[in-house]
Design a protein around this motif. Structure first.
Motif, PDB file in Angstrom:
ATOM      1  N   SER A 101       0.847  -1.184   0.000  1.00  0.00           N
ATOM      2  CA  SER A 101       0.000   0.000   0.000  1.00  0.00           C
ATOM      3  C   SER A 101       0.883   1.235   0.000  1.00  0.00           C
ATOM      4  O   SER A 101       2.047   1.177   0.379  1.00  0.00           O
ATOM      5  N   SER A 122       0.752   5.288   1.259  1.00  0.00           N
ATOM      6  CA  SER A 122       0.005   6.276   2.038  1.00  0.00           C
ATOM      7  C   SER A 122       0.875   7.502   2.230  1.00  0.00           C
ATOM      8  O   SER A 122       2.096   7.447   2.113  1.00  0.00           O
ATOM      9  N   THR A 155       0.576  12.175   2.972  1.00  0.00           N
ATOM     10  CA  THR A 155      -0.184  13.386   3.255  1.00  0.00           C
ATOM     11  C   THR A 155       0.066  14.400   2.145  1.00  0.00           C
ATOM     12  O   THR A 155       1.211  14.646   1.777  1.00  0.00           O
ATOM     13  N   SER A 191      -7.832  12.743  -0.712  1.00  0.00           N
ATOM     14  CA  SER A 191      -7.252  12.984   0.608  1.00  0.00           C
ATOM     15  C   SER A 191      -8.351  13.409   1.586  1.00  0.00           C
ATOM     16  O   SER A 191      -9.324  14.062   1.204  1.00  0.00           O
ATOM     17  N   ASP A 192      -8.185  13.018   2.854  1.00  0.00           N
ATOM     18  CA  ASP A 192      -9.199  13.341   3.867  1.00  0.00           C
ATOM     19  C   ASP A 192      -9.034  14.781   4.363  1.00  0.00           C
ATOM     20  O   ASP A 192      -8.256  15.552   3.803  1.00  0.00           O
ATOM     21  N   ARG A 221      -4.569  13.363   4.394  1.00  0.00           N
ATOM     22  CA  ARG A 221      -4.032  12.000   4.355  1.00  0.00           C
ATOM     23  C   ARG A 221      -4.742  11.147   3.308  1.00  0.00           C
ATOM     24  O   ARG A 221      -5.923  11.335   3.036  1.00  0.00           O
ATOM     25  N   TYR A 222      -4.001  10.178   2.771  1.00  0.00           N
ATOM     26  CA  TYR A 222      -4.571   9.222   1.820  1.00  0.00           C
ATOM     27  C   TYR A 222      -3.887   7.872   1.999  1.00  0.00           C
ATOM     28  O   TYR A 222      -2.758   7.790   2.480  1.00  0.00           O
ATOM     29  N   THR A 223      -4.572   6.812   1.610  1.00  0.00           N
ATOM     30  CA  THR A 223      -4.017   5.466   1.585  1.00  0.00           C
ATOM     31  C   THR A 223      -4.581   4.750   0.373  1.00  0.00           C
ATOM     32  O   THR A 223      -5.783   4.790   0.120  1.00  0.00           O
ATOM     33  N   ILE A 224      -3.699   4.096  -0.369  1.00  0.00           N
ATOM     34  CA  ILE A 224      -4.109   3.279  -1.509  1.00  0.00           C
ATOM     35  C   ILE A 224      -3.612   1.869  -1.222  1.00  0.00           C
ATOM     36  O   ILE A 224      -2.416   1.590  -1.342  1.00  0.00           O
ATOM     37  N   PRO A 225      -4.521   0.967  -0.795  1.00  0.00           N
ATOM     38  CA  PRO A 225      -4.110  -0.387  -0.406  1.00  0.00           C
ATOM     39  C   PRO A 225      -4.111  -1.384  -1.566  1.00  0.00           C
ATOM     40  O   PRO A 225      -4.613  -1.087  -2.656  1.00  0.00           O
TER      41      PRO A 225
END
Length: 96
Positions: free
Chosen positions: A32, A34, A36, A65-66, A70-74
């Protein structure tokens, strides 16, 4: 004889402990990414679109992004990727 049996049994138990499923870890087939998203001043950029594209296959996925940037791509497969961040009013950034 009893001492030899005890040593062999102890070694087998030790070996079995090392081979237990909780200790066997193969290399992962996915990962993943992740991070900012921030602006030039270091402030978080909420609502930015973050896209990741596999450079070999062209397959792409995107997330937003939140509120804290932040973001996450799993669950990304093995390969080389290009990451692109964009939002209206900001310059698009691309990172291999």
């Amino acid at each position: 004889m009893k001492k030899t049996y005890a040593v062999v049994l102890s070694l087998l138990c030790l070996f079995a402990g090392f081979m237990s499923p909780t200790r066997l870890h193969a290399q992962a087939a996915s990962a993943s990414v992740s991070g900012t998203v921030t602006d030039a001043s270091g402030a978080a950029v909420p609502g930015a679109v973050v896209e990741i594209r596999n450079t070999a296959t062209g397959a792409a996925r995107s997330v937003m992004s939140d509120t804290q940037g932040r973001y996450t791509i799993p669950d990304l497969g093995i390969g080389s990727y290009e990451l692109r961040g964009s939002k209206t009013g900001f310059q698009t950034t691309v990172r291999p």
